[in-house]
Design a protein around this motif. Structure first.
Motif, PDB file in Angstrom:
ATOM      1  N   SER A 129       0.124   1.602   7.240  1.00 61.75           N
ATOM      2  CA  SER A 129      -1.182   1.038   7.535  1.00 61.75           C
ATOM      3  C   SER A 129      -1.669   0.109   6.436  1.00 61.75           C
ATOM      4  CB  SER A 129      -2.209   2.165   7.754  1.00 61.75           C
ATOM      5  OG  SER A 129      -2.307   2.972   6.555  1.00 61.75           O
ATOM      6  N   GLY A 159       0.830  -1.213   0.000  1.00 61.50           N
ATOM      7  CA  GLY A 159       0.000   0.000   0.000  1.00 61.50           C
ATOM      8  C   GLY A 159       0.863   1.261   0.000  1.00 61.50           C
ATOM      9  N   THR A 173      -2.895   0.946   3.564  1.00 65.66           N
ATOM     10  CA  THR A 173      -4.007   1.484   2.790  1.00 65.66           C
ATOM     11  C   THR A 173      -3.587   1.686   1.354  1.00 65.66           C
ATOM     12  OG1 THR A 173      -3.353   3.730   3.435  1.00 65.66           O
ATOM     13  CG2 THR A 173      -5.043   2.650   4.789  1.00 65.66           C
ATOM     14  N   ASN A 174      -4.591   1.690   0.531  1.00 65.30           N
ATOM     15  CA  ASN A 174      -4.401   1.874  -0.924  1.00 65.30           C
ATOM     16  C   ASN A 174      -3.498   0.777  -1.514  1.00 65.30           C
ATOM     17  OD1 ASN A 174      -5.945   4.296  -0.920  1.00 65.30           O
ATOM     18  ND2 ASN A 174      -4.170   5.490  -0.276  1.00 65.30           N
TER      19      ASN A 174
END
Length: 916
Positions: free
Chosen positions: A98, A94, A100-101
């Motif tokens: 974290s 990501g 994310t994405n």
């Protein structure tokens, strides 16, 4: 900024070994991301597998390089699943910590194959394999065995090879499990084979348990008789025993329409062609009711019939063998010179083909000139397998051209087998009986009668006497073969019934329960019952009939040995040119030896009689109490013994009954003087019995086949007369009996007879020596019935009574003497005292002394009391009396010897009776 998706290969191929967790992928599992070397966005954080419960997982080994590893979450079992296919994707980390994405790669196909491990052994589908084969054939495949392997791969799950573990068996197996025989199998050699087989998979792992293969060998269906024994045992006295109790015919489903079976009992090597009675010819003719007067020309050698002494002889059957070098002269007077127009010649003959192209005559019987000339008066001879009877009449009997030679041409004359010939002459008709069948001569030639002369004739057997035309008289025209029972009977001819009896066999074939044979069976016996022919159209009926065929031997003492059996069969089929062939049966009957009897003669062996009795018209009976007993010793069978007795053999002696064929009473010492002594027997004593007798100065002979009881009755009437006793003090005789013409003989029973002359007539003439009969186990009832039992059992008790009587008499005498002695002492004087010191003076004027009845000479007689109880002649009781009036109580038959003072000298002259 996470701009790009991860990249992986579009497909992967992997291999995993079962029971392992590592998957080897091709190509390796690596994910790339163009965002590298940017942190997080250019790194690979995960590989994800898409599929239902896939036992695999993918782990990231290096986030930066994108390397991953595919591994099993649990052990993989190839046998459960061989291949796996699933989807895998790679994920980056990501845009930050974290995650994310995050972005994921495209989907890649993963195909994994499970690599097998050879963990299972082959196992056979069946626990036992069975097959049957017919003997004599080679099979490409008898049966196929099959094994399986639970491994998943072809390498380890396929069976690559089979192997026979059992060594040295005529079988082989291929890689597909097909078993075949390597050689032809034989049912007779082995009925069944058991072989062990193992299997190998392609990894060369063999089966944990071998499998058993049974191969049964079936005999080729051969038509023939089945379920019969080659050896049949026969024990004497068994009666009729079946030969083939379980036999049946196997036809192999052939279309049989009828069966013809012949059973032959081959006995031509037993005796004279079969088991016959071996009595003398005279005894047999008496037994068969033949006319009397037969003269035996070939008797057993003895002192009175010594002309057969030098001949070769088989003593068991009285068979004489002539080898072309021997002949026997019959003494003058044995056969009368004139045979008359009726006479019979009988004989047993075994003869083979004569040697040479032009064989000379072989003489059986010949009566020719003894010296000077060579004329044959009558003869029976064999010439070129023809039997010829020569019979030339004397000139004074006939003076015309008459029949002189009678010829018979028979195959049996030269077949080397025994045959019975009877020549019946009723001049001019001559008939031949051969084995009971009548034959007329095929050629009769005439001749002139012989002119009378003073020349003596010589009768010969086995050769003809040539008295003239040679420098020295000698034998000529010798016989080659065997002869037996050659007899001639002047003046009479034999009947067909007697001839059949004389040549009858005592053994043969028999059928038990003829009525149960069935209507569809035809059967036929030959005259001697040695051949039985049966025909039928039903196989089961023939089977049942053959099971009833038995062997029987009616002789009490049969000839032991083998009797061969042959069963030949012919089969006809329905409309078949070629029918099945039934092999012959070759078997034999084993006849066991009979237990040998022991014949024992007992009786009074010593007695004395006054001369007057010997000189009387009836004479003295020699053997009043003779007894003939036969016993046999047997071993008790093991099954009859108790457990603790099985180790010891039990011997049982049993009395048995059988016939006798002669008893001879021979004179020991000098022969009888016919001018003053003789042995006599009333001919009436022989009537109703098969007995006859001959008498001579050497003794007396009773002969004929009859029971021991009949012989006892006849012997008990034999008398000895002597009308010139002054020259004879006594005689000794010997008795001997026989069964089967001397095959079994008795003991030699000796008898001594003393003649008491008038000089010692006051000596008791009834003193006898009594022999107590031996005791036998009475397992067979003797014809004499209870008399025999009384005779055997009472005599010892009577002897005890006699002994007691004698002791009592002695006590009476001693008591009387003591009494008189005391009386003398009381009334005597002092002078008598001295006399008493020196000797005892007996007052024996009224004293009676009784001879001890147990001394050497005794005579059986009765008292009134004994005759009422047992009526036995052998018992004796003497009564002693000191008073004259006691003698009135004695019976007249009771005899005593009273020795008075004046008779003491006579008493001392008696043998073994010396009195002071």
């Amino acid at each position: 900024v996470n701009k790009h998706k991860p990249w992986i290969e579009t497909s992967y191929h992997g291999i995993i070994t079962e029971n392992n967790d590592t998957v080897i992928l091709d190509p390796p599992l690596v994910a790339l991301d163009k965002d590298a070397p940017v942190a997080f966005a250019g790194e690979i954080c995960a590989f994800k597998i898409h599929g239902q419960e896939m036992p695999f997982e993918a782990v990231v080994l290096n986030k930066t390089s994108g390397e991953g590893r595919l591994q099993a979450k649990s052990p993989i079992d190839c046998e459960m699943q061989k291949e796996y296919t699933f989807i895998i994707q790679a994920y980056d980390c990501g845009s930050g910590p974290s995650g994310t994405n995050w972005k994921k790669s495209h989907k890649a196909v993963v195909h994994i194959q499970v690599k097998d491990v050879n963990e299972f052994s082959p196992a056979f589908k069946e626990s036992v394999y069975k097959a049957s084969v017919t003997e004599g054939k080679i099979y490409d495949s008898i049966l196929q065995v099959e094994a399986t392997d639970e491994d998943c791969s072809p390498q380890y799950s396929q069976i690559c090879n089979y192997e026979i573990v059992t060594p040295d068996v005529p079988f082989a197996i291929d890689r597909n499990g097909n078993i075949r025989n390597t050689e032809k199998l034989s049912y007779d050699k082995q009925h069944q084979y058991e072989i062990m087989v193992t299997a190998f998979d392609c990894g060369q792992k063999h089966a944990t348990e071998d499998v058993l293969v049974r191969v049964n060998v079936k005999p080729v269906c051969k038509p023939g008789w089945q379920d019969w024994n080659k050896r049949i045992e026969y024990r004497p006295g068994s009666g009729s025993i079946p030969l083939f109790p379980s036999i049946h015919l196997e036809t192999c489903d052939g279309p049989v329409s009828s069966i013809h079976t012949a059973i032959e009992l081959q006995t031509n090597y037993i005796g004279k062609g079969c088991d016959r009675e071996t009595y003398s010819e005279k005894s047999l003719q008496k037994l068969c009711g033949a006319s009397s007067g037969a003269i035996d020309l070939l008797p057993s050698p003895s002192t009175t019939t010594n002309w057969t002494t030098g001949l070769l002889m088989d003593s068991n059957d009285i068979i004489f063998k002539f080898d072309g070098k021997q002949g026997a002269k019959i003494p003058d007077g044995i056969v009368p010179k004139n045979l008359t127009d009726q006479f019979t010649i009988t004989l047993w003959m075994k003869h083979g083909p004569s040697p040479g192209l032009r064989a000379e005559k072989e003489t059986i019987l010949c009566n020719s000139d003894k010296t000077e000339m060579n004329r044959h008066h009558y003869a029976l001879y064999v010439h070129n397998c023809r039997l010829v009877l020569l019979l030339r009449k004397d000139f004074h009997q006939a003076d015309t051209f008459r029949p002189a030679e009678f010829h018979w041409k028979l195959d049996q004359i030269c077949d080397k087998e025994w045959h019975y010939y009877v020549v019946n002459v009723e001049f001019p008709v001559v008939t031949l009986y051969m084995d009971g069948t009548t034959y007329e001569p095929y050629l009769v030639t005439n001749d002139w009668p012989i002119h009378p002369s003073h020349i003596a004739m010589q009768l010969t057997v086995g050769a003809c006497w040539q008295g003239g035309e040679v420098t020295k008289p000698r034998f000529a025209q010798y016989f080659h073969g065997s002869l037996a029972s050659l007899t001639i009977r002047p003046g009479k001819i034999e009947s067909q019934k007697v001839i059949s009896c004389l040549q009858a066999c005592k053994e043969g074939l028999d059928i038990k329960s003829l009525e149960s044979l069935g209507q569809g069976i035809k059967y036929h016996f030959n005259p001697s019952q040695s051949v039985l022919v049966m025909e039928g159209d039903d196989i089961e009926n023939i089977n049942q009939a053959l099971r009833k065929v038995s062997y029987i031997n009616s002789r009490q003492f049969p000839t032991a040995g083998v009797r061969r059996l042959k069963v030949s069969s012919k089969v006809q089929c329905f409309g078949e040119d070629v029918c099945i062939s039934i092999p012959d049966i070759d078997a034999y009957v084993m006849v066991f030896q009979a237990n040998e009897p022991k014949i024992t003669i007992t009786g009074m062996d010593h007695f004395a009689r006054p001369a007057a009795q010997f000189e009387s018209e009836r004479g003295v009976i020699l053997l009043p109490d003779i007894r003939i007993v036969s016993t046999v010793t047997k071993m008790e069978h093991p099954e009859d013994l108790r457990e603790h007795d099985r180790g010891t053999k039990q011997v049982v002696v049993e009395e048995m009954l059988h016939n006798l064929d002669f008893c001879d009473i021979l004179v020991i010492g000098a022969e009888l003087n016919p001018e003053q002594e003789c042995l006599e027997l009333d001919r009436g004593e022989l009537q109703g019995k098969h007995l006859d007798a001959t008498n001579s100065t050497a003794g007396y002979s009773i002969y004929g086949v009859d029971s021991m009881f009949s012989y006892e009755q006849a012997l008990r009437q034999l008398r000895y007369r002597n009308w010139g006793t002054s020259a004879t003090s006594g005689r000794k005789f010997r008795v001997k009996c026989s069964e089967l013409n001397g095959r079994y003989t008795s003991n030699e029973f000796s008898l001594e007879v003393n003649i008491l002359h008038s000089s010692n007539s006051n000596f008791m003439d009834h003193v006898n020596h009594m022999i107590v009969q031996p005791q036998f186990l009475q397992s067979v009832q003797h014809p004499e019935g209870s008399v025999s039992a009384v005779h055997s059992s009472v005599v010892p008790s009577m002897a005890t009574i006699v002994v007691i009587t004698c002791v009592s008499s002695l006590v009476v005498v001693i008591t009387l003497g003591v009494f008189r002695l005391r009386t003398a002492r009381q009334h005597g004087s002092a002078g008598h005292e001295t006399a008493k010191d020196t000797d005892m003076d007996w007052d024996d004027s009224a004293l009676t002394i009784t001879i001890n009845p147990m001394e050497k000479y005794e005579k059986p007689h009765q008292t009134e009391e004994e005759s009422e109880e047992e009526d036995i002649d052998d018992e004796e009781e003497d009564t002693t009396s000191a008073e004259s009036d006691d003698s009135e109580e004695e019976e007249e038959e009771e005899e005593e010897v009273i020795v008075q003072k004046g008779d003491k000298q006579n008493a001392t002259r008696q043998e073994q009776l010396e009195w002071d």
